[in-house]
Design an enzyme around this catalytic site. Structure first.
Site, mmCIF file in Angstrom:
data_model
loop_
_atom_site.group_PDB
_atom_site.id
_atom_site.type_symbol
_atom_site.label_atom_id
_atom_site.label_comp_id
_atom_site.label_asym_id
_atom_site.label_seq_id
_atom_site.Cartn_x
_atom_site.Cartn_y
_atom_site.Cartn_z
ATOM 1 N N CYS A 186 0.836 -1.213 0.000
ATOM 2 C CA CYS A 186 0.000 0.000 0.000
ATOM 3 C C CYS A 186 0.871 1.264 0.000
ATOM 4 C CB CYS A 186 -0.904 -0.050 1.226
ATOM 5 S SG CYS A 186 -1.760 1.477 1.627
ATOM 6 N N CYS A 225 0.162 3.725 2.792
ATOM 7 C CA CYS A 225 0.626 3.130 4.056
ATOM 8 C C CYS A 225 2.126 3.361 4.232
ATOM 9 C CB CYS A 225 0.343 1.629 4.082
ATOM 10 S SG CYS A 225 -1.399 1.183 3.959
#
Length: 106
Positions: free
Chosen positions: A30, A33
């Site tokens: 991600c 992230c």
């Protein structure tokens, strides 16, 4: 210190914690992230002793992600006394995470 939460340590480290816990639900693939990673690390150091800050990899811990209804990541939850007291979705400024964590500490 940044914690790594798993189903094995979640109850002891998060649900039974005496201090509020900021949980970062994330995945290695991600992009947002990864952007938030250094911020989460900073918060872990800055709040050491006042709160716990740690991560849950949703790919490795799908049951915990499902339990908290995590549909998108990064997802941040502040858990205190076993209850979610605040949450935030997506890549957000450090100040926003500080706000939700501070509200649980006071």
């Amino acid at each position: 210190m940044e914690y790594k939460f798993t189903k094995e340590n979640f109850e002891a480290e998060v649900l039974n914690s005496e201090v509020p816990v900021l949980v970062d639900f994330y995945a290695d693939w991600c992009g947002p992230c990864k952007m938030m990673g250094p911020i989460v690390e900073e918060l872990a150091e800055e709040y050491d002793g006042k709160a716990k800050v740690g991560k849950i990899n949703v790919d490795e811990q799908p049951d915990l992600a499902a339990k908290y209804g995590v549909m998108s990541i990064p997802f941040f939850a502040v858990i205190h006394h076993g209850e979610v007291v605040a949450s935030e979705l997506g890549a957000v400024p450090k100040q926003r995470l500080e706000q939700i964590l501070a509200s649980a500490i006071s």
